[in-house]
Scaffold this active site. Structure first.
Site, PDB file in Angstrom:
ATOM      1  CB  CYS A  84      36.232  38.781  25.484  1.00 14.24           C
ATOM      2  SG  CYS A  84      34.588  38.325  24.863  1.00 14.24           S
ATOM      3  CG  HIS A 120      33.739  42.546  25.767  1.00 14.49           C
ATOM      4  ND1 HIS A 120      34.859  41.819  25.422  1.00 14.49           N
ATOM      5  CD2 HIS A 120      34.136  43.406  26.746  1.00 14.49           C
ATOM      6  CE1 HIS A 120      35.881  42.225  26.150  1.00 14.49           C
ATOM      7  NE2 HIS A 120      35.470  43.180  26.964  1.00 14.49           N
ATOM      8  CG  ASP A 135      37.503  44.529  29.325  1.00 12.53           C
ATOM      9  OD1 ASP A 135      37.449  43.346  28.945  1.00 12.53           O
ATOM     10  OD2 ASP A 135      36.908  45.457  28.746  1.00 12.53           O
TER      11      ASP A 135
END
Length: 279
Positions: A84, A120, A135
């Protein structure tokens, strides 16, 4: 005499000029997209479907660099994947270079678990009066941006996701096995690069991190999500068909990685095979 205290908000330099935008667009197979809601969606999906989500670097015993030139070299020029922090920082730089307003934030995966840390990276993007959750680095998560509004519900290759408010937090939920489950939760606090560096160190080195225990690769497309989780190769289907699963051997590892778009050299593959064999 009174002393006034002032809080200086630093100007954050994300080094977006280090991005080779043309090389990135060639990597994901797109011409320069329009700065628009449809353009944002096309860009987001092309990124997710082209650049793998994986922890190969961690399994090789290395902590991924979060400096943008290093991320560009790895994910764009060397056609590797990442997790991420790498995906999110790269994509945020792309959006800013194109003219979007981006706020880089942090989410808590497994928000409803009491010991879940903030690990994250996701971003919030403003376009006119509209805002979106962006995302690209959540593995089997969003294919396209999700409108940042209470109850927003969209389809992601056959898998539905929605946003729900709980106090100051936004909860991203996925519909799984007949019920809504929290994927992660976040507020709108802007982060600094050092915040990600600290979280990245935990994710890449701590024995409790899920990314230090086994190889993880995820590739999402319309209708299917292919996963390599340790020794298990798994294909999940959005239409409700039972998942297909089999165990792979160290000998098969190179072929399976190539099928998932993972490019490693011979030395790296040999090291991964030793990890696989438990040596």
């Amino acid at each position: 005499m009174t002393t006034e205290l002032t809080t200086a908000i630093p100007t954050l330099d994300w080094n977006v000029d280090a991005l080779d935008l043309d090389a990135y667009l060639r990597r994901i197979g797109l011409p320069t997209p329009s700065v628009s809601v449809p353009g944002l969606a096309v860009l987001h999906e092309a990124h997710v479907r082209t650049i793998p989500f994986d922890n190969v670097e961690v399994m090789l015993g290395r902590t991924p660099s979060l400096e943008l030139p290093a991320i560009v070299d790895k994910l764009v020029r060397r056609q590797r994947g990442g997790y991420c922090f790498e995906h999110g920082l790269l994509f945020a730089a792309v959006l800013e270079r194109l003219g979007y307003e981006v706020t880089r934030c942090m989410a808590r995966v497994g928000f409803d678990e009491p010991d879940a840390p903030l690990t994250h990276l996701m971003s919030l993007v403003r376009l006119g009066k509209e805002r979106f959750l962006v995302d690209v680095g959540f593995g089997s998560g969003l294919l396209v941006p999700l409108p940042l509004t209470e109850g927003a519900y969209t389809d992601h290759g056959g898998w539905p996701f929605r946003l729900r408010r709980e106090g100051p937090y936004w909860l991203l939920e996925a519909f799984t096995n007949g019920t809504w489950r929290i994927g992660h939760g976040f507020d709108e606090t802007p982060q600094r690069l050092v915040d990600y560096v600290v979280a990245n160190h935990y994710i890449a080195t701590h024995p409790d991190s899920p990314f230090t225990r086994r190889l993880i690769v995820q590739r999402k497309a319309h209708g299917t999500c292919r996963k390599l989780l340790g020794r298990e190769y798994r294909v999940e289907y959005a239409d409700g068909r039972p998942a297909e699963s089999r165990e792979i051997t160290a000998t098969e590892l190179g072929e399976v990685l190539r099928s998932l778009g993972i490019v490693v050299d011979d030395i790296e593959l040999a090291r991964l095979r030793k990890v696989y064999a438990g040596k």
